[in-house]
Design an enzyme around this catalytic site. Structure first.
Site, PDB file in Angstrom:
ATOM      1  N   ASN A 175      -5.374  -5.793 -21.443  1.00 46.72           N
ATOM      2  CA  ASN A 175      -5.848  -5.112 -20.719  1.00 46.72           C
ATOM      3  C   ASN A 175      -6.147  -2.995 -20.423  1.00 46.72           C
ATOM      4  O   ASN A 175      -4.236  -3.178 -19.410  1.00 46.72           O
ATOM      5  CB  ASN A 175      -6.050  -5.431 -18.917  1.00 46.72           C
ATOM      6  N   ARG A 181      -9.986  -6.757 -21.435  1.00 40.29           N
ATOM      7  CA  ARG A 181     -10.618  -6.561 -20.163  1.00 40.29           C
ATOM      8  C   ARG A 181     -11.188  -5.855 -20.055  1.00 40.29           C
ATOM      9  O   ARG A 181     -11.089  -4.563 -21.006  1.00 40.29           O
ATOM     10  CB  ARG A 181      -9.930  -6.808 -19.114  1.00 40.29           C
ATOM     11  N   HIS A 201     -15.234  -6.707 -10.659  1.00 41.11           N
ATOM     12  CA  HIS A 201     -14.409  -7.945 -10.274  1.00 41.11           C
ATOM     13  C   HIS A 201     -14.577  -9.306 -10.385  1.00 41.11           C
ATOM     14  O   HIS A 201     -14.356 -10.369  -9.295  1.00 41.11           O
ATOM     15  CB  HIS A 201     -13.888  -7.669  -8.470  1.00 41.11           C
ATOM     16  N   HIS A 256     -11.958 -10.391  -2.582  1.00 38.70           N
ATOM     17  CA  HIS A 256     -11.303 -10.325  -3.571  1.00 38.70           C
ATOM     18  C   HIS A 256     -10.349  -9.027  -2.568  1.00 38.70           C
ATOM     19  O   HIS A 256     -11.086  -7.852  -2.732  1.00 38.70           O
ATOM     20  CB  HIS A 256     -11.747  -9.581  -4.549  1.00 38.70           C
ATOM     21  N   LEU A 257      -9.308  -8.935  -1.980  1.00 37.05           N
ATOM     22  CA  LEU A 257      -8.834  -8.078  -0.959  1.00 37.05           C
ATOM     23  C   LEU A 257      -7.709  -7.263  -1.540  1.00 37.05           C
ATOM     24  O   LEU A 257      -7.040  -8.025  -1.693  1.00 37.05           O
ATOM     25  CB  LEU A 257      -8.928  -8.377   0.790  1.00 37.05           C
ATOM     26  N   ASN A 279      -5.700  -3.580  -3.526  1.00 36.59           N
ATOM     27  CA  ASN A 279      -5.877  -2.142  -3.078  1.00 36.59           C
ATOM     28  C   ASN A 279      -7.607  -1.538  -3.671  1.00 36.59           C
ATOM     29  O   ASN A 279      -7.918  -1.054  -2.661  1.00 36.59           O
ATOM     30  CB  ASN A 279      -4.882  -1.559  -4.277  1.00 36.59           C
ATOM     31  N   GLY A 280      -8.011  -2.319  -4.297  1.00 38.29           N
ATOM     32  CA  GLY A 280      -9.912  -2.024  -4.824  1.00 38.29           C
ATOM     33  C   GLY A 280      -9.913  -4.200  -4.213  1.00 38.29           C
ATOM     34  O   GLY A 280      -9.744  -4.678  -4.134  1.00 38.29           O
ATOM     35  N   ARG A 295     -10.272   4.012  -1.243  1.00 34.40           N
ATOM     36  CA  ARG A 295     -11.255   4.744  -1.372  1.00 34.40           C
ATOM     37  C   ARG A 295     -12.612   3.811   0.223  1.00 34.40           C
ATOM     38  O   ARG A 295     -12.356   2.786   0.781  1.00 34.40           O
ATOM     39  CB  ARG A 295     -12.232   3.359  -2.512  1.00 34.40           C
ATOM     40  N   PHE A 302      -0.899  -2.174   2.307  1.00 33.80           N
ATOM     41  CA  PHE A 302      -1.267  -3.207   3.435  1.00 33.80           C
ATOM     42  C   PHE A 302      -0.065  -3.258   3.904  1.00 33.80           C
ATOM     43  O   PHE A 302       0.265  -3.608   5.219  1.00 33.80           O
ATOM     44  CB  PHE A 302      -2.280  -3.784   3.086  1.00 33.80           C
ATOM     45  N   ARG A 303       0.904  -3.446   3.062  1.00 33.21           N
ATOM     46  CA  ARG A 303       2.440  -3.771   3.902  1.00 33.21           C
ATOM     47  C   ARG A 303       3.564  -3.128   4.663  1.00 33.21           C
ATOM     48  O   ARG A 303       3.146  -2.818   6.014  1.00 33.21           O
ATOM     49  CB  ARG A 303       3.623  -3.626   2.974  1.00 33.21           C
ATOM     50  N   GLY A 357      -4.193  -8.964  -3.851  1.00 36.34           N
ATOM     51  CA  GLY A 357      -2.958  -8.852  -3.122  1.00 36.34           C
ATOM     52  C   GLY A 357      -2.840  -9.090  -2.070  1.00 36.34           C
ATOM     53  O   GLY A 357      -2.049  -9.585  -1.072  1.00 36.34           O
ATOM     54  N   GLU A 362      -7.011 -13.347 -13.543  1.00 44.76           N
ATOM     55  CA  GLU A 362      -8.580 -13.005 -14.329  1.00 44.76           C
ATOM     56  C   GLU A 362      -7.943 -12.569 -15.768  1.00 44.76           C
ATOM     57  O   GLU A 362      -8.807 -13.033 -17.039  1.00 44.76           O
ATOM     58  CB  GLU A 362      -8.723 -11.537 -13.770  1.00 44.76           C
TER      59      GLU A 362
HETATM   60  P1  ADP Z   1      -5.486  -3.737  -7.049  1.00 46.22           P
HETATM   61  O1  ADP Z   1      -4.875  -4.997  -8.602  1.00 46.22           O
HETATM   62  O2  ADP Z   1      -6.473  -3.927  -7.011  1.00 46.22           O
HETATM   63  O3  ADP Z   1      -4.268  -2.677  -7.784  1.00 46.22           O
HETATM   64  P2  ADP Z   1      -4.063  -5.628  -5.805  1.00 46.22           P
HETATM   65  O4  ADP Z   1      -4.637  -6.241  -5.733  1.00 46.22           O
HETATM   66  O5  ADP Z   1      -2.409  -5.750  -6.692  1.00 46.22           O
HETATM   67  O6  ADP Z   1      -4.342  -4.130  -6.208  1.00 46.22           O
HETATM   68  O7  ADP Z   1      -3.235  -5.387  -4.448  1.00 46.22           O
HETATM   69  C1  ADP Z   1      -2.881  -4.534  -4.295  1.00 46.22           C
HETATM   70  C2  ADP Z   1      -1.917  -4.232  -2.298  1.00 46.22           C
HETATM   71  O8  ADP Z   1      -2.266  -5.839  -1.986  1.00 46.22           O
HETATM   72  C3  ADP Z   1      -1.732  -3.443  -1.808  1.00 46.22           C
HETATM   73  O9  ADP Z   1      -2.263  -2.971  -0.886  1.00 46.22           O
HETATM   74  C4  ADP Z   1      -0.952  -4.129  -1.409  1.00 46.22           C
HETATM   75  O10 ADP Z   1      -0.054  -3.667   0.081  1.00 46.22           O
HETATM   76  C5  ADP Z   1      -0.791  -5.352  -1.181  1.00 46.22           C
HETATM   77  N1  ADP Z   1      -0.238  -6.360  -0.923  1.00 46.22           N
HETATM   78  C6  ADP Z   1       0.807  -7.603  -1.567  1.00 46.22           C
HETATM   79  N2  ADP Z   1       1.743  -8.080  -1.198  1.00 46.22           N
HETATM   80  C7  ADP Z   1       1.117  -7.967   0.303  1.00 46.22           C
HETATM   81  C8  ADP Z   1       1.522  -8.677   1.669  1.00 46.22           C
HETATM   82  N3  ADP Z   1       2.809  -9.603   1.591  1.00 46.22           N
HETATM   83  N4  ADP Z   1       1.217  -8.488   2.901  1.00 46.22           N
HETATM   84  C9  ADP Z   1       0.170  -7.343   2.870  1.00 46.22           C
HETATM   85  N5  ADP Z   1      -0.506  -7.044   2.228  1.00 46.22           N
HETATM   86  C10 ADP Z   1       0.182  -7.163   0.414  1.00 46.22           C
END
Ligand code: ADP
Length: 405
Positions: free
Chosen positions: A7, A91, A180, A208-209, A211-212, A241, A286-287, A333, A386
């Protein structure tokens, strides 16, 4: 059979080597800062320790050489000869309307990918560079392209067309593509397996929640709608976004900020909006936002509420579009790891007869049904994979052409 999944991003290259017989990931890693003087590789063999090495990777081809080196390294490697690899699965972000499924890469596919560049100027060029690098290094190895957009090619016209002139679609391909797709496909199929019911009988919304973020309405195993659109900017409020906005805001902001439309779209709406912008620049993670909201940070709280509300709105819309809702599936995430965000979303859905078991919802990163037995809709957490899906598609395509295994 061993399959390498690759990827490539603009300055990164992620990889995983799968043993398809034992269905295990033998090693994974990534090369970061490709094209800079600070490039490095992180490699982790299954069950072993991570190793980090500084490397000289002016481009993806050089980066790929280090991947091959690590995979065959006497100490941290997992194979003794590159010939053990039967195929590479790549990918690819955008397959336009040309690819409704994964394909064996040949000259015609490369040509079609070039033609899709226009639609994904940020994402497809590094994907193509990665494929070209692998083809140069391993010219005899079969390669398969797996597209983020492919799963959504089943959307009906009423879902993928925008309310603009039909000629914009016919001439320039202006339509909803969705992204996605590999994740939505994986979790919807896996959710059906967990439920022990044929996917062809189920209507679900997959969330699918990360960063994106995107949602998909998966009816009888097919995507009939999804929240990302012509680009990954549409739909939910995301880490950075904006998601859906009135398009007139773009020209309004161009005037107010003295910026061009592409600066507003790429620099502002893609990179500085979403929960990052809503929280007053606090964080896109989000953390951090949940922690700050817990301390009473008002804008962090607001950002999380706006995020959750948009998800709720889409779930309602997709339930209506499908005419039935059997399951809601959370992944990625945030979806996998945040019981707080799931609660924030699901507590607003009691009107659909959804009820959640708080003890079951207290799960992170593992498969679990989190709704109560009496809930009218089953709600579940299904970690996405994925890479495994890309490996599976690759193995299937390569096996069907009778390649070495
Ligand atoms: P992407 O692939 O779109 O970059 P991911 O699917 O890896 O993203 O998700 C990243 C997001 O998941 C970050 O915003 C992170 O804060 C959130 N995340 C990961 N672990 C936790 C958790 N324990 N509580 C809340 N949010 C989390």
């Amino acid at each position: 059979m061993k399959v390498l999944v690759v990827n490539c991003g603009s300055s990164s290259l992620k990889y995983q080597l799968f043993d398809m017989d034992s269905k295990t990931c033998m090693a994974r890693g990534n090369v970061e800062r490709v094209g800079t003087a600070e490039a490095f590789i992180v490699h982790k063999p299954n069950g072993g320790d991570k190793v980090r090495r500084d490397v000289t990777a002016a481009d993806h081809e050089q980066a790929m050489k280090y991947v091959f080196e690590c995979l065959t390294d006497p100490k941290v490697g997992v194979i003794s000869d590159l010939r053990e690899i039967s195929a590479i699965g790549h990918r690819v972000v955008h397959g336009g309307e040309k690819f409704a499924g994964s394909v064996l890469i040949d000259g015609a596919v490369m040509q079609a990918l070039e033609e899709c560049q226009d639609l994904a100027p940020l994402h497809n060029p590094p994907n193509i560079m990665g494929i070209e690098a692998c083809r140069r290094l391993m010219p005899d190895l079969p390669m398969v392209g797996v597209f983020d957009t492919a799963f959504h090619q089943t959307m009906p016209r009423e879902a993928y067309l925008y309310g603009v002139g039909y000629d914009m679609y016919a001439k320039y391909g202006v339509r909803r593509y969705g992204f996605h797709g590999t994740s939505h496909r994986y979790v919807s199929a896996r959710a059906a397996e967990i439920l022990g019911r044929p996917v062809e009988k189920l209507c679900m919304v997959t969330c699918h929640l990360g960063n994106g973020s995107s949602l998909a309405a998966v009816k009888h195993g097919k995507s009939i709608d999804t929240s990302m659109g012509f680009t990954p900017l549409e739909g939910l409020v995301m880490g950075t976004r904006s998601g859906d906005i009135d398009p007139a805001i773009v020209s309004f902001l161009c005037e107010k900020l003295g910026r061009s439309a592409s600066e507003v779209v790429l620099g502002y709406l893609n990179k500085n909006s979403g929960v990052l912008g809503l929280s007053g620049g606090l964080s896109n993670d989000f953390r951090d936002l949940e922690e700050a909201a817990g301390r009473g940070h008002e804008l962090a709280q607001l950002a999380l509420d706006v995020f959750a509300y948009r998800v709720v709105k889409y779930i309602g819309a997709y339930a209506a579009a499908m005419g039935q809702l059997d399951a809601i599936v959370f992944t990625a995430g945030v979806g996998e790891n945040s019981p707080e965000m799931r609660t924030r979303i699901l507590s607003r859905l009691s009107g659909l007869g959804i009820s959640i078991d708080p003890a079951k919802n207290n799960v992170r990163g593992s498969e679990q049904i989190i709704s109560t037995p009496s809930s009218r809709v089953t709600v579940m957490v299904v970690p996405t994979n994925e890479e495994a899906m890309i490996a599976r598609d690759t193995a299937e395509i390569v096996s069907s052409m009778g390649a070495r295994s």
